[in-house]
Design a protein around this motif. Structure first.
Motif, PDB file in Angstrom:
ATOM      1  N   THR A  61      -0.622 -56.413  20.747  1.00 35.10           N
ATOM      2  CA  THR A  61      -0.960 -55.028  20.423  1.00 35.10           C
ATOM      3  C   THR A  61       0.232 -54.366  19.740  1.00 35.10           C
ATOM      4  N   SER A  86       2.403 -49.924  23.472  1.00 35.11           N
ATOM      5  CA  SER A  86       2.035 -49.989  24.883  1.00 35.11           C
ATOM      6  C   SER A  86       0.779 -49.154  25.112  1.00 35.11           C
ATOM      7  N   ASP A 131       0.163 -46.582  26.843  1.00 32.82           N
ATOM      8  CA  ASP A 131       0.380 -45.133  26.785  1.00 32.82           C
ATOM      9  C   ASP A 131       0.910 -44.673  25.431  1.00 32.82           C
ATOM     10  N   GLU A 132       1.067 -45.624  24.501  1.00 28.60           N
ATOM     11  CA  GLU A 132       1.495 -45.358  23.129  1.00 28.60           C
ATOM     12  C   GLU A 132       2.889 -44.735  23.035  1.00 28.60           C
ATOM     13  N   LYS A 163       5.750 -46.730  23.634  1.00 33.08           N
ATOM     14  CA  LYS A 163       6.719 -47.769  23.281  1.00 33.08           C
ATOM     15  C   LYS A 163       6.107 -48.808  22.348  1.00 33.08           C
ATOM     16  N   ALA A 194       5.128 -52.325  21.107  1.00 35.13           N
ATOM     17  CA  ALA A 194       4.767 -53.562  21.820  1.00 35.13           C
ATOM     18  C   ALA A 194       4.665 -54.749  20.876  1.00 35.13           C
ATOM     19  N   GLN A 209      10.075 -47.303  16.673  1.00 31.93           N
ATOM     20  CA  GLN A 209      10.221 -46.544  17.920  1.00 31.93           C
ATOM     21  C   GLN A 209      10.745 -45.129  17.639  1.00 31.93           C
TER      22      GLN A 209
END
Length: 421
Positions: free
Chosen positions: A208, A211, A213-214, A216, A218, A415
């Motif tokens: 993906t 993460s 919760d968007e 971080k 991934a 990030q």
């Protein structure tokens, strides 16, 4: 005469006799990638105006890419220049939804009693949803496939009737094609332009982008490592040169590339440009993880922008028509995109017979069960995020950075571009 040309001719003839000189409502419509969509847009709009003589479709200048298209709409939002309808890349719907630029189609769909009967299943509708909002209706949908030159594959001892099912097989055959010399290249993988083909490798490995919760990145996990390493192998072992998108396309249709990997949406143009120069074949895209792997859904959705209630009624009619079974029956033969409408895919009235008669189009159709939404990054930096990934993939192809360095750099930069919550 081909199905597509017959459709164009019929629509053009009907238009001459059916469309009045003056229409009550004019809809200004914007779309991207005219090389793919100009002809199909012309056909669909003519047929629509024939059936709805009180509505006129007027096309504004198209955008060259999805990225240019979304930037144009964001610049024009709230001004007199903003079109009434646009076609937005599926991964950019979030950008206009978060800004409230579009009209939410949820209330319009709620008033319909037969959306499923019109071919708009929940799965189809979900492709153009952001949260609980229906931002658009999927118009042209695609997945990435393998195109290959069967003549070159035969020449190096491969069997074109049994195309490679793994990336290892692709690389081995690509290296043999490269070794033929005479300007032949083994592989062209369409990594340029946006993050779609990278997501094909990442999703194909079961990964993906962010993460759950968007918060971080991934894509730098094991699946992303596998994807970047594969791109490196394609270049080092498989004979993939550093080519621009246009140069790669030209080399393949000239018969000088063994394999190319890109959207099924380019199929019609590829067939036309190859002509009789070589035996063109298509096949499914190999997955890095055949059990968990999925593929991104490329393409675009028709989106209503006008806040004028009278125009919204006309725009909804056009949106349903363009994304409906007739629209799909024009888009698929005219481009190579897979059906975005289930009625169009199954009905002999539309596309069922077409697929039987055109086997090159079946590769994309057969992968529809693997399609998941093209990921849309949160926040206002979506285009910058895409470019960051592309720039770092470029370093791998050019072999100016190791896969690990490039992936870590991409992850660090993306990030920083994510919204701070």
């Amino acid at each position: 005469m081909s199905f597509f040309r017959k459709t164009i001719a019929a629509a053009a003839i009907a238009t001459v006799f059916s469309i009045p000189a003056f229409a009550e409502t004019t809809l200004n419509v914007h779309y991207p990638m005219p090389g793919f969509f100009k002809d199909v847009m012309d056909v669909i709009s003519k047929k629509f105006m024939e059936e709805n003589p009180d509505i006129k479709i007027s096309f504004v200048s198209p955008s060259a890419t999805y990225e240019e298209g979304i930037q144009t709409i964001l610049r024009q939002a709230g001004t007199a220049e903003m079109p009434d309808i646009t076609f937005i890349g599926l991964n950019r719907l979030r950008m206009i939804a978060e800004r409230g630029v579009n009209v939410d189609m949820t209330p319009l769909i709620a008033k319909e009693t037969d959306m499923a009967a019109q071919g708009f299943s929940d799965n189809i509708l979900r492709l153009a949803q952001v949260g609980d909002r229906q931002v658009g209706l999927a118009f042209a949908t695609s997945n990435p496939i393998m195109y290959y030159n069967a003549d070159l594959i035969r020449q190096v001892g491969g069997n074109p009737d049994l195309p490679p099912k793994t990336w290892d097989e692709v690389i081995a055959l690509g290296a043999k094609v490269k070794a033929l010399g005479n300007g032949n290249e083994g592989i062209d993988f369409r990594w340029q332009g946006d993050d779609w083909m990278f997501s094909a490798l990442l999703f194909g490995a079961g990964g993906t982008m962010l993460s759950p919760d968007e918060k971080k990145v991934a894509f730098n996990g094991p699946e992303g490592v596998a994807a970047f390493n594969l791109v490196s192998r394609l270049a080092k072992e498989g004979g993939m040169p550093v080519l621009t998108k246009q140069a790669g396309e030209q080399a393949f249709v000239a018969g000088k590339v063994g394999f190319t990997f890109q959207t099924t949406g380019a199929l019609r143009n590829t067939i036309k440009n190859v002509g009789s120069k070589f035996d063109l074949r298509t096949g499914p895209l190999p997955l890095l993880n055949p059990e968990k792997g999925r593929l991104p859904t490329g393409g675009n959705a028709v989106v209503i922008l006008t806040k004028d209630i009278a125009k919204q009624t006309a725009a909804w009619k056009f949106a349903k028509f363009a994304a409906g079974p007739y629209g799909a029956s024009v888009v698929v033969p005219g481009t190579g995109y897979v059906p975005n409408n289930e009625l169009a895919a199954k009905s002999p009235q539309y596309l069922a017979d077409f697929y039987k008669q055109n086997p090159l189009f079946q590769a994309g159709l057969n992968q529809m069960n693997l399609m998941i939404p093209w990921y849309a990054f949160p926040g206002s930096n979506g285009v910058k995020v895409t470019q960051t990934i592309v720039d770092n993939l470029s370093r791998v192809v050019e072999q100016t950075a190791t896969p690990e360095e490039a992936l870590n750099n991409a992850a660090d930069e993306v990030q920083k571009l994510l919204p701070r919550r």
